[in-house]
Design a protein around this motif. Structure first.
Motif, PDB file in Angstrom:
ATOM      1  N   ASN A   1       1.006  -1.155   0.095  1.00  0.00           N
ATOM      2  CA  ASN A   1       0.047  -0.059   0.141  1.00  0.00           C
ATOM      3  C   ASN A   1       0.854   1.053  -0.076  1.00  0.00           C
ATOM      4  O   ASN A   1       2.073   1.115   0.526  1.00  0.00           O
ATOM      5  N   ARG A   2       0.480   2.322  -0.701  1.00  0.00           N
ATOM      6  CA  ARG A   2       1.039   3.695  -0.508  1.00  0.00           C
ATOM      7  C   ARG A   2       1.197   4.032   1.009  1.00  0.00           C
ATOM      8  O   ARG A   2       0.171   4.357   1.782  1.00  0.00           O
ATOM      9  N   ARG A   3       2.626   4.261   1.546  1.00  0.00           N
ATOM     10  CA  ARG A   3       2.766   4.518   2.757  1.00  0.00           C
ATOM     11  C   ARG A   3       3.466   5.797   2.963  1.00  0.00           C
ATOM     12  O   ARG A   3       3.636   6.215   4.128  1.00  0.00           O
ATOM     13  N   LYS A   4       4.184   6.165   1.915  1.00  0.00           N
ATOM     14  CA  LYS A   4       4.994   7.329   1.849  1.00  0.00           C
ATOM     15  C   LYS A   4       4.844   8.275   1.000  1.00  0.00           C
ATOM     16  O   LYS A   4       4.600   8.253  -0.268  1.00  0.00           O
ATOM     17  N   VAL A   5       4.183   9.330   1.468  1.00  0.00           N
ATOM     18  CA  VAL A   5       3.781  10.457   0.753  1.00  0.00           C
ATOM     19  C   VAL A   5       4.082  11.858   0.800  1.00  0.00           C
ATOM     20  O   VAL A   5       4.499  12.078   2.271  1.00  0.00           O
ATOM     21  N   LEU A   6       4.580  12.442  -0.084  1.00  0.00           N
ATOM     22  CA  LEU A   6       5.350  13.730  -0.083  1.00  0.00           C
ATOM     23  C   LEU A   6       4.241  14.926  -0.378  1.00  0.00           C
ATOM     24  O   LEU A   6       3.492  14.945  -1.419  1.00  0.00           O
ATOM     25  N   LEU A   7       4.046  15.783   0.577  1.00  0.00           N
ATOM     26  CA  LEU A   7       3.127  17.035   0.198  1.00  0.00           C
ATOM     27  C   LEU A   7       3.876  18.535  -0.006  1.00  0.00           C
ATOM     28  O   LEU A   7       4.772  18.536   0.788  1.00  0.00           O
ATOM     29  N   SER A   8       3.717  18.807  -1.189  1.00  0.00           N
ATOM     30  CA  SER A   8       4.123  20.194  -1.274  1.00  0.00           C
ATOM     31  C   SER A   8       3.158  21.288  -1.670  1.00  0.00           C
ATOM     32  O   SER A   8       2.096  21.040  -2.024  1.00  0.00           O
ATOM     33  N   GLY A   9       3.626  22.604  -1.323  1.00  0.00           N
ATOM     34  CA  GLY A   9       2.694  23.646  -1.379  1.00  0.00           C
ATOM     35  C   GLY A   9       2.926  24.983  -0.383  1.00  0.00           C
ATOM     36  O   GLY A   9       3.672  24.818   0.536  1.00  0.00           O
ATOM     37  N   PRO A  10       2.442  25.957  -0.851  1.00  0.00           N
ATOM     38  CA  PRO A  10       2.803  27.318  -0.079  1.00  0.00           C
ATOM     39  C   PRO A  10       2.189  26.943   1.465  1.00  0.00           C
ATOM     40  O   PRO A  10       1.358  26.092   1.599  1.00  0.00           O
ATOM     41  N   PRO A  11       2.786  27.736   2.358  1.00  0.00           N
ATOM     42  CA  PRO A  11       2.168  27.579   3.743  1.00  0.00           C
ATOM     43  C   PRO A  11       0.786  27.768   3.710  1.00  0.00           C
ATOM     44  O   PRO A  11       0.141  28.716   2.980  1.00  0.00           O
TER      45      PRO A  11
ATOM     46  N   ASP B   1      12.905   1.796   5.152  1.00  0.00           N
ATOM     47  CA  ASP B   1      11.846   1.448   6.126  1.00  0.00           C
ATOM     48  C   ASP B   1      10.564   0.700   5.642  1.00  0.00           C
ATOM     49  O   ASP B   1      10.215   0.775   4.448  1.00  0.00           O
ATOM     50  N   ALA B   2      10.095  -0.399   6.245  1.00  0.00           N
ATOM     51  CA  ALA B   2       9.161  -1.190   5.852  1.00  0.00           C
ATOM     52  C   ALA B   2       8.277  -1.570   7.028  1.00  0.00           C
ATOM     53  O   ALA B   2       7.905  -2.694   6.956  1.00  0.00           O
TER      54      ALA B   2
END
Length: 319
Positions: free
Chosen positions: A112-122, A209-210
């Protein structure tokens, strides 16, 4: 309602006293009902696990040598409070669905998707998203203070990172690495040997990481991240400042019962486009306070415009 297969699975897990599987199936039912538009029913199912989630948080003891790095939060955010584009909403919903169905995926050799990077202005909802997902999945939520690793533990930062990921492997939760660019900067732009070692350690820890935990990272400056960082994440989601329609939705979501029918929200949204989600929410809360201070049952157009104007002025000064 729940499918026959889900009901049978609930009964089997109960008779086996398999609490984890019972909990997972219940979340599957809640997710299924939410997608069918039965949000209140889905929330009622999740609320039944609030005590359980609280007990799990209390049972996790943060080691003394990580107390200033790993900070526990009690997530109260809900997905209904987020204003997301359909594209981001679908991708985040997929993270939740894959987590709930991880055992099914595992049977077919998939993760499953476990590692997610979120990007954007404050202020565009990155931190709030982590809270909403943790709340939805009844997971404990921890924030990892990366700036503390650099400022206080320079010289032993790599060792601290290994300790953090060891903690992650032992305690299933959602971990938010905020201001990720603090440690994730481009290795080619920094000649300091220690910083290069820290980044290499971070890349290795993420890759290896697993655990069953969810790892979220948030950044305001994706252009500063080393390209190798992106390959370590399962998904990369970009947030933007809210447009006019999103501002109207935010005002509705935040004020709800305080809003009369005669307020011109489109005018507010048009006049103050450019504010972040967090700033729109703050202006709405200020307007609600004004109505309470003046013993008025609703927020008036004047109250709302005054609150938005005050906050917009602060925003311009900060800029």
């Amino acid at each position: 309602m729940a499918t026959a297969e889900q009901i049978l699975s609930l009964i089997k897990s109960h008779t086996r006293e398999d609490r984890e599987h019972f909990y997972t199936v219940a979340l599957q039912i809640a997710s299924y009902e939410a997608r069918r538009g039965h949000q209140n029913f889905a929330d009622d199912i999740r609320k039944a696990f609030v005590t359980r989630a609280s007990e799990k948080r209390e049972a996790i003891a943060i080691p003394d040598n990580l107390r200033d790095i790993v900070v526990m939060r009690s997530p109260e955010e809900r997905f209904s409070q987020l204003v997301l584009g359909e594209h981001n909403k679908r991708r985040l919903d997929r993270v939740v669905r894959e987590y709930v169905k991880q055992e099914v995926l595992k049977q077919h050799g998939l993760g499953n998707r476990r590692k997610v990077l979120l990007s954007g202005p404050p202020g565009t909802g990155k931190t709030m998203t982590a809270g909403a997902i943790a709340n939805t999945l009844c997971l404990p939520l921890f924030s990892i203070q990366l700036d503390m690793i650099l400022s206080r533990y320079m010289g032993e930062s790599s060792a601290k990172l290994h300790m953090v990921f060891d903690f992650i492997s032992k305690h299933k939760a959602l971990y938010l690495f905020d201001e990720f660019d603090t440690l994730g900067g481009d290795r080619g732009n920094d000649d300091i040997g220690e910083m290069r070692r820290i980044l290499n350690t971070l890349l290795l820890c993420i890759e290896q990481d697993a655990s069953k935990s969810l790892i979220f990272a948030a950044t305001n400056k994706p252009e500063m991240l080393d390209r190798a960082i992106f390959r370590r994440f399962d998904d990369f989601i970009i947030y933007e400042l809210p447009n006019k329609d999103a501002i109207v939705s935010l005002i509705h979501n935040t004020l709800a019962a305080f809003l009369p029918d005669n307020i011109n929200l489109e005018k507010i949204a048009s006049d103050y486009e450019g504010l972040s989600c967090a700033e729109v929410v703050k202006a709405c809360e200020d307007a609600a306070k004004l109505s309470l201070l003046e013993s008025h049952p609703y927020v008036t157009q004047k109250m709302l415009e005054l609150s938005f104007n005050d906050l917009s002025t602060m925003f311009k000064i900060r800029k």
